[in-house]
Design an enzyme around this catalytic site. Structure first.
Site, PDB file in Angstrom:
ATOM      1  N   ASN A   1       1.361 -18.050  -1.306  1.00 11.16           N
ATOM      2  CA  ASN A   1       0.927 -16.657  -1.173  1.00 11.16           C
ATOM      3  C   ASN A   1       1.788 -15.837  -2.129  1.00 11.16           C
ATOM      4  O   ASN A   1       2.942 -15.548  -1.843  1.00 11.16           O
ATOM      5  CB  ASN A   1       1.134 -16.221   0.287  1.00 11.16           C
ATOM      6  CG  ASN A   1       0.892 -14.741   0.491  1.00 11.16           C
ATOM      7  OD1 ASN A   1       0.338 -14.069  -0.377  1.00 11.16           O
ATOM      8  ND2 ASN A   1       1.302 -14.235   1.646  1.00 11.16           N
ATOM      9  N   TRP A   2       1.197 -15.493  -3.261  1.00 12.90           N
ATOM     10  CA  TRP A   2       1.991 -14.818  -4.302  1.00 12.90           C
ATOM     11  C   TRP A   2       2.225 -13.350  -3.978  1.00 12.90           C
ATOM     12  O   TRP A   2       2.987 -12.675  -4.668  1.00 12.90           O
ATOM     13  CB  TRP A   2       1.286 -14.933  -5.658  1.00 12.90           C
ATOM     14  CG  TRP A   2       1.148 -16.335  -6.179  1.00 12.90           C
ATOM     15  CD1 TRP A   2       1.468 -17.508  -5.524  1.00 12.90           C
ATOM     16  CD2 TRP A   2       0.655 -16.734  -7.461  1.00 12.90           C
ATOM     17  NE1 TRP A   2       1.201 -18.586  -6.316  1.00 12.90           N
ATOM     18  CE2 TRP A   2       0.700 -18.147  -7.516  1.00 12.90           C
ATOM     19  CE3 TRP A   2       0.172 -16.032  -8.565  1.00 12.90           C
ATOM     20  CZ2 TRP A   2       0.274 -18.868  -8.640  1.00 12.90           C
ATOM     21  CZ3 TRP A   2      -0.245 -16.741  -9.687  1.00 12.90           C
ATOM     22  CH2 TRP A   2      -0.182 -18.152  -9.724  1.00 12.90           C
ATOM     23  N   LYS A   3       1.538 -12.823  -2.998  1.00  8.34           N
ATOM     24  CA  LYS A   3       1.662 -11.408  -2.624  1.00  8.34           C
ATOM     25  C   LYS A   3       1.446 -10.518  -3.856  1.00  8.34           C
ATOM     26  O   LYS A   3       0.648 -10.867  -4.719  1.00  8.34           O
ATOM     27  CB  LYS A   3       3.007 -11.150  -1.926  1.00  8.34           C
ATOM     28  CG  LYS A   3       3.232 -12.142  -0.768  1.00  8.34           C
ATOM     29  CD  LYS A   3       4.382 -11.794   0.118  1.00  8.34           C
ATOM     30  CE  LYS A   3       4.520 -12.855   1.211  1.00  8.34           C
ATOM     31  NZ  LYS A   3       5.579 -12.544   2.169  1.00  8.34           N
TER      32      LYS A   3
ATOM     33  N   HIS B   1      -2.578 -11.373   7.373  1.00  9.01           N
ATOM     34  CA  HIS B   1      -1.147 -11.598   7.138  1.00  9.01           C
ATOM     35  C   HIS B   1      -0.344 -10.498   7.848  1.00  9.01           C
ATOM     36  O   HIS B   1      -0.798  -9.357   7.937  1.00  9.01           O
ATOM     37  CB  HIS B   1      -0.865 -11.583   5.634  1.00  9.01           C
ATOM     38  CG  HIS B   1       0.525 -12.025   5.314  1.00  9.01           C
ATOM     39  ND1 HIS B   1       1.601 -11.178   5.415  1.00  9.01           N
ATOM     40  CD2 HIS B   1       1.013 -13.229   4.948  1.00  9.01           C
ATOM     41  CE1 HIS B   1       2.704 -11.851   5.105  1.00  9.01           C
ATOM     42  NE2 HIS B   1       2.374 -13.094   4.812  1.00  9.01           N
TER      43      HIS B   1
ATOM     44  N   GLU C   1       1.986  -8.721   6.954  1.00 12.09           N
ATOM     45  CA  GLU C   1       2.205  -7.510   6.148  1.00 12.09           C
ATOM     46  C   GLU C   1       0.986  -6.597   6.205  1.00 12.09           C
ATOM     47  O   GLU C   1       1.112  -5.376   6.214  1.00 12.09           O
ATOM     48  CB  GLU C   1       2.552  -7.906   4.697  1.00 12.09           C
ATOM     49  CG  GLU C   1       3.974  -8.463   4.633  1.00 12.09           C
ATOM     50  CD  GLU C   1       4.208  -9.480   3.527  1.00 12.09           C
ATOM     51  OE1 GLU C   1       3.384  -9.612   2.620  1.00 12.09           O
ATOM     52  OE2 GLU C   1       5.247 -10.170   3.613  1.00 12.09           O
TER      53      GLU C   1
ATOM     54  N   GLU D   1       3.165 -17.749  11.368  1.00 14.14           N
ATOM     55  CA  GLU D   1       4.273 -17.170  10.618  1.00 14.14           C
ATOM     56  C   GLU D   1       5.055 -16.219  11.511  1.00 14.14           C
ATOM     57  O   GLU D   1       4.655 -15.054  11.682  1.00 14.14           O
ATOM     58  CB  GLU D   1       3.747 -16.398   9.404  1.00 14.14           C
ATOM     59  CG  GLU D   1       2.944 -17.242   8.440  1.00 14.14           C
ATOM     60  CD  GLU D   1       2.891 -16.611   7.057  1.00 14.14           C
ATOM     61  OE1 GLU D   1       3.373 -17.259   6.114  1.00 14.14           O
ATOM     62  OE2 GLU D   1       2.415 -15.477   6.930  1.00 14.14           O
TER      63      GLU D   1
ATOM     64  N   GLY E   1      10.383 -13.899   4.488  1.00 15.18           N
ATOM     65  CA  GLY E   1      11.193 -13.249   3.453  1.00 15.18           C
ATOM     66  C   GLY E   1      12.614 -12.953   3.879  1.00 15.18           C
ATOM     67  O   GLY E   1      13.324 -12.208   3.212  1.00 15.18           O
TER      68      GLY E   1
ATOM     69  N   SER F   1       9.958 -18.366   5.052  1.00 10.72           N
ATOM     70  CA  SER F   1      11.121 -18.939   4.375  1.00 10.72           C
ATOM     71  C   SER F   1      11.055 -20.459   4.226  1.00 10.72           C
ATOM     72  O   SER F   1      12.067 -21.150   4.366  1.00 10.72           O
ATOM     73  CB  SER F   1      12.420 -18.519   5.075  1.00 10.72           C
ATOM     74  OG  SER F   1      12.541 -17.103   5.062  1.00 10.72           O
TER      75      SER F   1
ATOM     76  N   GLY G   1       5.711 -18.031   0.626  1.00  9.73           N
ATOM     77  CA  GLY G   1       5.759 -16.770  -0.108  1.00  9.73           C
ATOM     78  C   GLY G   1       6.698 -16.870  -1.297  1.00  9.73           C
ATOM     79  O   GLY G   1       6.337 -17.366  -2.364  1.00  9.73           O
TER      80      GLY G   1
END
Ligand code: PGA
Length: 254
Positions: free
Chosen positions: A12-14, A98, A100, A170, A176, A216, A237
């Site tokens: 997931n490159w965000k 997600h 976020e 997650e 992160g 992570s 991520g």
């Protein structure tokens, strides 16, 4: 590693990577991972890189995913991207809900369920994310929160659609932050999620559905996490942004 289900590891490159940077990363991944057959590998660049990346992954074992999409098929929705628009770029997977997006865009379980149905309507496989916050875990609410998210975000899916859905567990406190769930925490939570799927659908679906761990994940912890019987892959991520770390996560998981 002998697993009941084929592992699926997604990056997931965000909101990272220009087109040029994305192509660099893909070229490196193709070089490093060309021989891998044991794991389904998915890259999820930002929308702006999908077109160019799709051309590069066409002749490879990398599959393409998006990070979000609209629940609507088209029309007056400024700034949104429709499911069919992703299909134009050979996108196969789409990350939905997600944490976020749940946090910053206030996405609800009901919206995520609508998106999951919209994804299946065009044969995109959703990766539906669930996970508890630190306060919820410390308050002993993990199971309750996950049950609500699983029931709400997967509402209305048929058994056939669920078979083609991936779940990403997650824990929000591990995203992160460098903190990973212990392998015991990951395994027991994944087993609990599988038991929810069994009750909501049936045994066969529960045995088949793949549950990724995210938060992570790094080359150094991938092997131990992936060795757990109910951990069927990873949603990565930060470590998906470099060739070396993503390739090593895949290789250490085999
Ligand atoms: P992380 O992110 O690997 O950087 O913790 C995972 C995710 O948010 O999908």
């Amino acid at each position: 590693m002998d697993k009941e289900r084929k592992l699926i590891i997604a990056g997931n490159w965000k909101m990272n990577k220009t087109v040029a940077e994305a192509l660099d990363l893909i070229q490196g991944l193709k070089r490093e991972l060309a021989a891998v057959k044991e794991v389904d590998m998915v890259v999820c660049p930002p929308f702006t890189a999908l077109s160019e990346v799709s051309k590069l992954v066409l002749d490879s074992n990398l599959r393409l995913g998006a990070q979000n999409m609209s629940e609507n098929t088209g029309g007056a929705y400024t700034g949104e991207v429709a499911p069919m628009m992703l299909k134009e770029f050979s996108v196969r997977y789409v990350i939905l809900g997600h944490s976020e997006r749940r946090q910053f865009q206030k996405e609800t379980d009901a919206l995520i369920a609508k998106k999951a149905l919209a994804a299946h309507a065009v044969e995109l496989k959703p990766i539906v994310c669930v996970g508890e916050t630190l306060a919820e875990r410390e308050g002993g609410l993990t199971e309750q929160v996950l049950a609500t998210q699983i029931h709400g975000s997967l509402a209305g899916l048929s058994k056939e659609q669920m078979n083609e859905t991936v779940i990403a567990y997650e824990p929000v406190w591990a995203i992160g932050t460098g903190k990973t769930a212990t392998t015991e925490q990951a395994q027991s939570t994944h087993a609990y999620i599988r038991s929810l799927i069994q009750k909501m659908f049936d045994d066969a679906v529960a045995r088949r559905v793949r549950i990724q761990y995210g938060g992570s994940v790094k080359p150094s912890n991938a092997r131990e996490l992936m060795s757990q019987p109910d951990v069927d892959g990873a949603l990565v991520g930060g470590a998906a942004l470099e060739v070396r770390s993503f390739a090593d996560i895949v290789k250490n998981s085999i």
